[in-house]
Design an enzyme around this catalytic site. Sequence first.
Site, PDB file in Angstrom:
ATOM      1  N   HIS A   1      78.318  46.260  -4.527  1.00 29.42           N
ATOM      2  CA  HIS A   1      78.151  44.976  -5.202  1.00 29.42           C
ATOM      3  C   HIS A   1      77.463  45.109  -6.542  1.00 29.42           C
ATOM      4  CE1 HIS A   1      79.478  42.667  -1.727  1.00 29.42           C
ATOM      5  NE2 HIS A   1      78.776  43.482  -0.975  1.00 29.42           N
TER       6      HIS A   1
ATOM      7  N   SER B   1      74.374  43.170   4.065  1.00 33.07           N
ATOM      8  CA  SER B   1      74.796  43.225   2.679  1.00 33.07           C
ATOM      9  C   SER B   1      73.639  42.806   1.765  1.00 33.07           C
ATOM     10  CB  SER B   1      75.975  42.278   2.474  1.00 33.07           C
ATOM     11  OG  SER B   1      76.426  42.331   1.153  1.00 33.07           O
TER      12      SER B   1
ATOM     13  N   CYS C   1      98.511  64.960  11.046  1.00 33.64           N
ATOM     14  CA  CYS C   1      98.683  63.513  10.889  1.00 33.64           C
ATOM     15  C   CYS C   1      99.651  63.300   9.751  1.00 33.64           C
ATOM     16  CB  CYS C   1      97.352  62.828  10.591  1.00 33.64           C
ATOM     17  SG  CYS C   1      97.522  61.124   9.988  1.00 33.64           S
TER      18      CYS C   1
END
Lengths: 477, 421
Positions: A50, A338, A401
């Site tokens: 952020h 957060s 994979c």
Amino acid sequence: MLYDVIIIGSGVTGAFIARELSRYQMHTCIVEKESDICMGTSKANSAIIHAGYDAVPGSLKARLNVTGNEMMEMACRELDVPFQRIGSLVLAFSESEREKLVDLYERGVRNGVKGMSIISDSEIKQMVPNVSSEAAYALYASSAGIVCPYELTIGAVENAVENGVELKLDSEVKQVRFEHSQFVVSTGKEDLRCRYLVNACGLYADTISSMVGDDSFVIKPRKGEYILLDKSQGCMVGKVIFQLPSHRGKGILVTPTVDGNLLIGPSAQEVDDREDKSTSASVMEQIIRGARKSVPNFNTRELVTSFSGLRAAASTGDFIIEPSRVNKKFIHVAGIESPGLTAAPAIGKYTVEILKEQGLTLVEKTDFNPLRKPVKRFRELGMEELNQLIRKDPRYGKIVCRCERVTEGEIVDCINRPAGARDVDGVKRRTRAGMGRCQGGFCTPRVVEILARELGIPMEDVTKSGRKSKILMSKTK
Amino acid sequence: MKEIDLVVIGGGPAGMAAAISAHKNGIRDILIIERDSSLGGILNQCIHNGFGLHIFGEELTGPEYAWRFAQQVEELGIECKLNTMVLDISGDKTITAVNSTEGVMRIQAKAVMLGMGCRERNRGALGIPGMRPAGIFTAGTAQRFVNIEGYLPGRKVVILGSGDIGLIMARRMTLEGAEVRMVCEIMPYSGGLTRNIVQCLEDFGIPLKLSHTIIGIHGKDRLEGVTVAAVDKNRVPLMETAEYVECDTLLLSVGLIPENELSKEAGILMDPVTLGPVVNESMETSLEGVFACGNAVHVHDLVDNVTKEAMLAGECAAKYILGSGRSEGCKALKTVAGNGIRYVVPQLVCKEALGKESKLFFRVDNVYKNIRIVAAVGDKILYETRKLKVSPGEMESIRLHASIAGSMGDEGEIIVSLEEC
């Protein structure tokens, strides 16, 4: 052995504290209750770095968000973790919402966030064409970004262990006593002694805190469900797209991931059960509806998976990073919801500062190596490099994979590294094997085989994620 | 860079038959690239019998059927690279592949045969809510564990989806001593072959719950149970019918998806219904010289049809390489899925390029009884027949005889549809 510091919890918080401590000459140990590191909130979140305009100015969240954001580039480079500073938009759909954007902007300025501006609908359309044309304004923040949160945690723990930190898994702390200036941490398997104890227990930070008689806060888990869409949808938006935050959180976002998928979510529901990571049909519908407000045209038929994570929200509303009032050598690093992921590198430094204030002697190591041994990933290398690698180790030429192009070489490596994988999900988090479109349908039998071989255990003992999550029952008749 | 006339991607029944057919039609420079350690593809784990009724007049097991072709491949001296994964096909037919001994290699092909087969739809794609414990497998993965690795994935089983793989695994798990509690099917009819419903469920007393689905998964480390609910005619769960069923294993047989990452990356035109490439009567895709056959084009029920389709594709690829393939000026008619039809393959038909064995394959979108199948261009009916019953789980075909081809004009679309008798 008397440890200088024991850190309880190996999420991104504990990981960065451990890594920071490993710069100094001392004995540090991470104690983790699960069978692998990074099993809590750190592996199930929005993966956003952020910018820092959300947090209340003056709060720890605000300070550590902005500092952590600045430190993230270097941390990811040193730890060989993917990080993209793609920028973010907070959308406003009306004039009154625009005012809220201005509030956020001003908050950001006070928090020291750089590179923000409020843009109009035509600029939004130019920047991210697939954003809804109902979006009238947006707060653009250039310093926001996306990261791989579990790779970040794993990288930090690995680097800490490479630099001498011990790691004890399957070690749930049952009791903490303080006698003769030492903590005695009982895990049921053994008693560990240390001079300083760091509480980085995420969802159980209050439980551990109670063990020393400190009941000054409560953790209120808040669940967030997510939807992950196919890589064909990943280019829908080139920036993190937020809606206006509410008291429950930052709202539903639409974002590309560092691996090229499209991530949508999270929801926000308070739950009582700290182990309840279930998803529900109604919440999934809610998330899709909410996300369509920002980006109307993503294709939900391209669903890869859905999952949920629990935010370890503290009753105080801010991070709790301070010595306990009951015992100053017991350091809380709690309530890390957060922007905890963004703040992690800064939390590491800040916590070590607190320990220093409480008398921990810090003498730098001369041989501290901040660089994690880089991970060789088939999908990232060019033909020449690959052929050199395969000549040295043919296992890098065997694709296990096929959805994510992960080779046997990478899987073997991730098992044998410090803090290495010990189960199928551990291999998945470290290599991406099983994260693709077929969700492990093709590679799981092979991964189980490789785990059994490398760990020297029978196939029936290989688990999905430790403890009782065995994949196979027995051999056939 | 190595140059090969025909590169076949996938050494399963489609790839093997295509390679053998190309050889029979004059091509010698052929390479089969197979990612597993032996030829055979998915047949290697299909140890039940029922394969080859049409091709060999026998009921073979999967491995037996595959072996007959693998033998021919060997006898004809067709080169194979095993344990090799194709990473990319470029627009100019350059194949990039990798294995442990040769590393990453590039091969220039004159023609390419896509035989990658298909993959299974999984829990993640379905979005079944609940926890994420161990014990959830797609039916094919469970089949691999049981039949190839030799391990039992669970003891108390619930199966979602009555497609053939789910039915086969219901029987297989039962034979290994597991208790299969039920097979749930969201549609009001089963997706599998009738013979499998009889031989796998009815013969073992395993209940089939039509119009039912799973709406919740419970258990933290290992599966503990699922919530089953009935659904209405719009397939929306009826919450008042929700029932908790204790189990430690959930097998998902909820759809097969043609493997087409390579095709898409090569820019080949895809059909949004089949999820395979658009092909013409010669099994050629939109990329010149790139052919496709088998489950990579559309999901088949009978491997016999895969073999026939692959033989046609191999023959056409050979003709293409030798310069005697379909002409550039070939005017192709589109085939269209009309009333009651889900899709038709091939999607393009050029009457000059039709062969003796040319067929239109199609699937219906529901169960119908007493209907007429009609193929028409405008008002002109090319073919019609009556059927007592058709269902989505059983692929149908229309043979495009010379007389049908004769009546096709150069304009219009061939519409396949169902009409009442």
